[in-house]
Design an enzyme around this catalytic site. Structure first.
Site, PDB file in Angstrom:
ATOM      1  N   GLU A 318      -3.024  -6.400   1.974  1.00 31.35           N
ATOM      2  CA  GLU A 318      -1.654  -6.909   1.896  1.00 31.35           C
ATOM      3  C   GLU A 318      -1.353  -7.834   3.072  1.00 31.35           C
ATOM      4  O   GLU A 318      -0.254  -7.824   3.622  1.00 31.35           O
ATOM      5  CB  GLU A 318      -0.642  -5.756   1.858  1.00 31.35           C
ATOM      6  CG  GLU A 318      -0.742  -4.896   0.621  1.00 31.35           C
ATOM      7  CD  GLU A 318       0.376  -3.880   0.526  1.00 31.35           C
ATOM      8  OE1 GLU A 318       0.983  -3.778  -0.544  1.00 31.35           O
ATOM      9  OE2 GLU A 318       0.645  -3.193   1.530  1.00 31.35           O
ATOM     10  N   CYS A 402       9.336  -1.075  -1.890  1.00 31.34           N
ATOM     11  CA  CYS A 402       9.864  -1.709  -0.687  1.00 31.34           C
ATOM     12  C   CYS A 402      10.493  -3.061  -0.979  1.00 31.34           C
ATOM     13  O   CYS A 402      11.499  -3.430  -0.368  1.00 31.34           O
ATOM     14  CB  CYS A 402       8.767  -1.842   0.373  1.00 31.34           C
ATOM     15  SG  CYS A 402       7.287  -2.707  -0.204  1.00 31.34           S
TER      16      CYS A 402
END
Length: 620
Positions: A318, A402
């Site tokens: 990520e 998120c």
């Protein structure tokens, strides 16, 4: 329309070198509770946020998942253990922060009552010593602070941010008391001569500085600084550090923060770290922090950022891989990372009054962030590729949520990015957004009213309304993409001799009702990537003003898709969009006998399913 071809020195845009930054935030943003947005573009986004994004986050928090139930269980009102991911508490807090921000400009008794109810659960779930984390309280009460990767401080940081937002919105101290109790607990457990700790996911650092500003308690700032200084000394332990493919660089723990020079690891973690470093450096006069931030900013922007302002090309971590590794179809570009770019670049500008940071911030806002939420506000991207075979779509929610909750707290705060002030240097107009703002420069109170149809055109009108006549500069940002502009005061055209750090300063004895007119030339630009970006060799992209454009299959016939390309003979003109894109400008293109339509990148995947691409083949 005249077509400008711009070569991307730093992947996509011409930026200047990094200047030394001052050792404090010498400018301060005008808070969004002092800015009323009247802008057609952003009001549509804020309306979708109020009508759908917040509603979705609330429903997912209390109806469709166990997130709020974890607090109810920890409070003793329900039986059972923690359900979900160990960092799910943070999504509740981010949704609460978004609700609180919304209340500031849009009072809503029902939403305020909902916050009161959730805060009561959270306060009851807090342990007598101040500890608060439902994953550990419910499932692992004897294992607190045993794995630095488990996001205890990350969740706590988002709780602090939400509590500060709630206090600002309502004046109530119920949530702020929870935040100070938790932070006092941290101060007792961590710090010089106490337990070493390296948060596996940064966030607490910038949150503690917010709490310091809200309460005036120096120990919160000092703990933030201590946590930053813990990095890079071998104290990190846990799942991240034991992972052979990640290691300490994944969470920016491989070198002391003052020695950072290259971007590494997880993109969101890095952005939150750099934002926290900037906040602490502004308060503690840390030139070594500022120098490190300058170095790593250059590495991010020049070698590791997409044309959309997105960062973090690799899905495996990520985050970042190697310089110039910017694939399009496989681009990760997490929405949270783009939000992080906005947070960090805003702070860099506050240090320096250099508009190049706002150029990057604006690019990330209008492209990387806004793509993360549908036009209706109810569907979300976690990953934001620059090319799709037609199988990548927004979703109503994610197990790791998120991004939706982060969008919910970002959008209502947009007003805080438009203006900044300095007693010495006056008013800074950083973004061109229709709005009415109240601010103060020195002893002068003033209202600034801005009218514009930006980003669809570059015509900006401003009315300056000081309480009394006063001399101060109004600094107008000239975006890096703008090659020519004109400026008038009260209808009289002004000669502009120079720009300083991307701003034109208009200093005069301002009287109530004085009018500024700024016209930014906004041509269609054909952009070439840095030749070291292998994915874009032989390709070009289109941007106009701050917006990056893309082609979507739904606008082309099946026979035309493979023929779409650009060349020196291509014609490109803007036209008004319709349907779901009503109010926007499309770009109609023609190369040879092939016609194509381009739409703003942020608006893709809002209509029929189909392929999409930003970078188009280019024929010399």
């Amino acid at each position: 329309m005249k077509i400008f071809i711009k070569t991307a020195v730093f992947l996509f845009a011409i930026l200047t070198g990094v200047n030394a930054l001052a050792q404090s935030y010498s400018t301060q943003p005008v808070p969004f509770n002092q800015v009323k947005i009247t802008d057609q573009f952003w009001n549509a986004r804020l309306k979708a946020h109020a009508n759908a994004t917040l509603v979705t986050c609330i429903a997912q928090t209390q109806d469709s998942t166990e997130r709020i139930n974890n607090f109810i269980k920890a409070a003793g009102f329900l039986e059972g253990g923690h359900e979900g991911i160990y960092f799910d508490d943070s999504d509740v807090y981010k949704a609460m922060e978004g609700i609180a921000y919304s209340l500031i400009n849009n009072p809503n008794p029902e939403l305020e009552a909902l916050l009161d109810k959730w805060i009561a659960y959270i306060a009851k779930a807090q342990q007598p010593d101040g500890y608060l984390n439902t994953f550990y309280t419910l499932n692992h009460p004897d294992e607190r602070w045993t794995d630095m990767e488990k996001h205890e401080m990350y969740c706590g940081g988002h709780m602090i941010e939400a509590a500060v937002a709630h206090h600002k919105a309502t004046g109530k101290t119920t949530f702020l008391t929870v935040a100070t109790n938790f932070s006092d607990y941290l101060c007792n457990k961590f710090g010089p001569g106490k337990k070493h700790w390296v948060p596996g996911h940064e966030e607490i650092e910038l949150a503690l500085v917010k709490l310091y500003h809200e309460t005036g308690d120096q120990k919160y700032l000092d703990l933030s600084y201590w946590l930053l200084e813990e990095r890079g000394h071998g104290y990190g332990k846990g799942a991240i550090w034991d992972n052979k493919d990640w290691g300490p660089a994944y969470c920016q723990d491989d070198v002391p923060v003052s020695e950072i020079s290259d971007i590494k690891g997880h993109a969101v973690r890095a952005m939150y770290l750099f934002s926290g470093m900037a906040d602490v450096a502004a308060e503690k006069d840390l030139p070594e922090y500022v120098a490190a931030l300058e170095r790593v900013w250059e590495d991010v922007v020049e070698r590791n950022m997409y044309i959309t302002g997105g960062i973090g090309s690799s899905g495996s971590n990520e985050g970042f891989s190697k310089d110039y590794d910017l694939p399009n179809k496989e681009a990760y570009c997490e929405t949270c990372a783009s939000i992080g770019m906005v947070l960090w670049n805003k702070r860099m500008n506050l240090f320096s009054q250099d508009a190049k940071y706002i150029d990057v911030m604006e690019r990330s806002m209008y492209n990387g962030v806004l793509a993360g939420v549908s036009l209706e506000g109810d569907l979300f991207f976690y990953v934001n590729p620059l090319e799709s075979e037609g199988h990548h779509h927004r979703r109503a929610w994610y197990g790791c949520a998120c991004c939706p909750s982060n969008v919910s707290r970002f959008l209502p705060s947009v007003g805080s990015y438009i203006y900044a002030t300095s007693d010495e240097k006056g008013v800074f107009v950083n973004l061109y957004v229709g709005s009415t703002a109240e601010m103060k420069v020195g002893n002068t109170k003033l209202v600034l009213v801005q009218h514009t149809n930006y980003p669809w055109d570059g015509n900006i009108e401003m009315e300056i309304k000081p309480d009394n006549e006063a001399i101060f500069p109004v600094n107008l940002r000239i975006p890096g993409w703008c090659n020519s502009f004109s400026l008038s005061v009260n209808g009289n055209k002004q000669k502009v001799s120079k720009q300083e750090n991307g701003y034109v300063a208009m200093e005069r004895n301002w009287k109530k009702g004085d009018k500024l007119s700024l016209v930014l030339d906004m041509p269609v630009e054909v952009v070439a990537a840095d030749p070291r970006v292998e994915a874009n060799v032989g390709k070009r992209a289109i941007q106009r003003g701050p917006l990056v454009y893309c082609v979507e299959e739904s606008d082309q016939s099946n026979k035309e898709w493979d023929k779409i390309q650009l060349s020196k003979t291509s014609t490109l003109k803007t036209t008004k969009a319709s349907g779901k894109l009503d109010g926007m400008l499309e770009i109609e293109g023609k190369t040879g006998d092939a016609n194509f339509t381009m739409i703003p990148y942020f608006a893709w995947d809002n209509r029929e399913e189909g392929r999409m691409k930003v970078w188009l083949d280019y024929e010399e």
